[in-house]
Scaffold this active site. Structure first.
Site, PDB file in Angstrom:
ATOM      1  N   GLU A 126     -39.088  33.047 -63.356  1.00 49.30           N
ATOM      2  CA  GLU A 126     -38.041  33.901 -62.792  1.00 49.30           C
ATOM      3  C   GLU A 126     -38.509  35.358 -62.688  1.00 49.30           C
ATOM      4  O   GLU A 126     -37.695  36.255 -62.526  1.00 49.30           O
ATOM      5  CB  GLU A 126     -36.759  33.834 -63.644  1.00 49.30           C
ATOM      6  CG  GLU A 126     -36.139  32.446 -63.793  1.00 49.30           C
ATOM      7  CD  GLU A 126     -35.382  31.951 -62.567  1.00 49.30           C
ATOM      8  OE1 GLU A 126     -35.383  32.658 -61.541  1.00 49.30           O
ATOM      9  OE2 GLU A 126     -34.816  30.843 -62.642  1.00 49.30           O
ATOM     10  N   HIS A 149     -32.075  36.254 -69.362  1.00 51.12           N
ATOM     11  CA  HIS A 149     -31.441  35.036 -68.842  1.00 51.12           C
ATOM     12  C   HIS A 149     -31.443  33.988 -69.943  1.00 51.12           C
ATOM     13  O   HIS A 149     -32.476  33.753 -70.573  1.00 51.12           O
ATOM     14  CB  HIS A 149     -32.196  34.532 -67.613  1.00 51.12           C
ATOM     15  CG  HIS A 149     -31.898  33.113 -67.257  1.00 51.12           C
ATOM     16  ND1 HIS A 149     -30.612  32.661 -66.998  1.00 51.12           N
ATOM     17  CD2 HIS A 149     -32.698  32.021 -67.136  1.00 51.12           C
ATOM     18  CE1 HIS A 149     -30.661  31.369 -66.722  1.00 51.12           C
ATOM     19  NE2 HIS A 149     -31.899  30.945 -66.817  1.00 51.12           N
ATOM     20  N   HIS A 153     -29.491  30.025 -71.363  1.00 54.63           N
ATOM     21  CA  HIS A 153     -28.697  28.829 -71.046  1.00 54.63           C
ATOM     22  C   HIS A 153     -27.558  28.725 -72.069  1.00 54.63           C
ATOM     23  O   HIS A 153     -27.688  28.055 -73.081  1.00 54.63           O
ATOM     24  CB  HIS A 153     -29.588  27.585 -71.065  1.00 54.63           C
ATOM     25  CG  HIS A 153     -30.655  27.593 -70.011  1.00 54.63           C
ATOM     26  ND1 HIS A 153     -31.648  26.650 -69.931  1.00 54.63           N
ATOM     27  CD2 HIS A 153     -30.859  28.438 -68.954  1.00 54.63           C
ATOM     28  CE1 HIS A 153     -32.423  26.914 -68.884  1.00 54.63           C
ATOM     29  NE2 HIS A 153     -31.968  27.996 -68.285  1.00 54.63           N
ATOM     30  N   GLU A 194     -11.899  42.214 -77.422  1.00 54.57           N
ATOM     31  CA  GLU A 194     -12.997  43.178 -77.239  1.00 54.57           C
ATOM     32  C   GLU A 194     -13.620  43.114 -75.846  1.00 54.57           C
ATOM     33  O   GLU A 194     -14.316  44.041 -75.442  1.00 54.57           O
ATOM     34  CB  GLU A 194     -14.114  42.906 -78.257  1.00 54.57           C
ATOM     35  CG  GLU A 194     -13.741  43.135 -79.698  1.00 54.57           C
ATOM     36  CD  GLU A 194     -13.844  44.604 -80.098  1.00 54.57           C
ATOM     37  OE1 GLU A 194     -13.018  45.041 -80.904  1.00 54.57           O
ATOM     38  OE2 GLU A 194     -14.730  45.308 -79.598  1.00 54.57           O
ATOM     39  N   HIS A 214     -25.868  26.532 -64.771  1.00 61.59           N
ATOM     40  CA  HIS A 214     -27.212  26.922 -65.225  1.00 61.59           C
ATOM     41  C   HIS A 214     -27.171  27.885 -66.423  1.00 61.59           C
ATOM     42  O   HIS A 214     -27.819  27.623 -67.426  1.00 61.59           O
ATOM     43  CB  HIS A 214     -27.990  27.528 -64.039  1.00 61.59           C
ATOM     44  CG  HIS A 214     -29.405  27.872 -64.343  1.00 61.59           C
ATOM     45  ND1 HIS A 214     -30.382  27.942 -63.390  1.00 61.59           N
ATOM     46  CD2 HIS A 214     -30.038  28.175 -65.502  1.00 61.59           C
ATOM     47  CE1 HIS A 214     -31.541  28.249 -63.932  1.00 61.59           C
ATOM     48  NE2 HIS A 214     -31.350  28.406 -65.218  1.00 61.59           N
TER      49      HIS A 214
HETATM   50  O1  2HA Z   1     -37.501  29.445 -67.845  1.00 59.53           O
HETATM   51  O2  2HA Z   1     -34.582  29.118 -67.530  1.00 59.53           O
HETATM   52  O3  2HA Z   1     -34.184  29.476 -64.960  1.00 59.53           O
HETATM   53  C1  2HA Z   1     -36.788  28.389 -67.355  1.00 59.53           C
HETATM   54  C2  2HA Z   1     -35.504  28.851 -66.807  1.00 59.53           C
HETATM   55  C3  2HA Z   1     -35.429  29.015 -65.350  1.00 59.53           C
HETATM   56 ZN    ZN Z   2     -32.685  29.032 -66.636  1.00 60.97          ZN
END
Ligand code: 2HA
Ligand code: ZN
Length: 274
Positions: free
Chosen positions: A117, A141, A143, A171, A212
């Site tokens: 990414e 980022h 998950h 909050e 995602h």
């Molecule tokens: O690194 O999370 O979105 C793997 C991911 C891609």
């Molecule tokens: Zn991801």
């Protein structure tokens, strides 16, 4: 002294491990990048590789970030391993004078490249740096399971998600008064998700990626990790609340949200209020 003794490396590694401990980084899931201050680059210079690796075109251009240095997690690397083997899991990359290519200057000792990414992170660093007068340094980022769960049952609009998250913990309107943007499901790692996320990040400091995860930005690791944590916790409360199966008898009213904003001196996105 080595690279790993630098305060900034310690804080980057700690943030990766904190995300792992939260359960947000199964296998190679997630990615983190940090845009170094010039003084941090100077401190780092003695520890960079003698021979930089070749320039790699990114397929995107961020001319406002020409010549900048980033710390990044590696593609296919596991957050779980960062604390154990940062030299294999992480890298320092330099951006060229056109702002369209990078080269690895440290790390990834067994080969590899920055996160899949990276073009998405880089473009969003460019957009957020422009939107915040250069203040944004971190893009993260993860998950986050409860945010992902919400994307199966709520309409995928900025308004629906912002309101649900604001009302799930008192909050929240203080921590993200601008709300969150929502990006529909897309193939990860490509130009389309990069562009769609950039569109949201012109206005928002956080974007939900449907089915995602979550994509957030901020000026330092504490604030950025804290934003991820707060949004995911709010989503968890939303999911727990819905999971009771009981009717909702009360919630925070829109006037309640306005009162919080007034008390804490933040400006809520008024168009999301009723
Ligand atoms: O690194 O999370 O979105 C793997 C991911 C891609
Ligand atoms: Zn991801």
């Amino acid at each position: 002294m080595s690279m790993l003794d630098l305060d900034i490396m310690k804080r980057f590694i700690r943030t990766c491990n904190d995300g792992w401990l939260q359960g947000w980084h199964e296998r190679n899931g997630g990615n983190l990048t940090y845009r170094l201050f010039p003084a941090e680059v100077e401190e780092m210079k003695p520890f960079l590789d003698a021979e930089p690796r070749p320039w790699v075109p990114m397929g995107v251009t961020g001319s406002n970030l020409a010549g900048e240095f980033f710390i990044a997690t590696g593609s296919g690397k596991f957050f779980r391993n960062v604390i154990l083997d940062p030299e294999d899991s992480l890298c320092v990359v330099e951006i060229n004078e056109k702002g369209d290519s990078y080269r690895v200057r440290w790390g990834l000792v067994h080969g590899g490249r920055p996160t899949s990414e990276f073009p998405t992170h880089f473009m969003n660093h460019s957009v957020r740096a422009a939107a915040t007068g250069g203040a944004t340094r971190v893009i993260y980022h993860a998950h986050t399971p409860n945010v992902i769960a919400m994307t199966y049952v709520l309409p995928l609009t900025d308004r629906d998600f912002s309101r649900a998250l604001w009302k799930s913990a008192t909050e929240c309107p203080v921590v993200f008064p601008g709300g969150v943007g929502v990006v529909p499901w897309m193939v990860p790692g490509g130009a389309d998700i990069a562009l769609a996320t950039c569109e949201k990040m012109k206005e928002f400091e956080a974007a939900v990626w449907a089915q995602h995860g979550l994509f957030v930005s901020g000026p330092d690791f504490d604030i950025t990790f804290g934003l991820m944590h707060t949004i995911e916790k709010s989503a968890q409360i939303w999911v727990l609340q819905k999971s009771t199966g009981l009717p909702e008898l009360q919630t925070i009213t829109d006037d309640g949200l306005r009162a919080i904003a007034k008390e804490f001196g933040v400006t809520l996105r008024e168009e999301f209020l009723g």
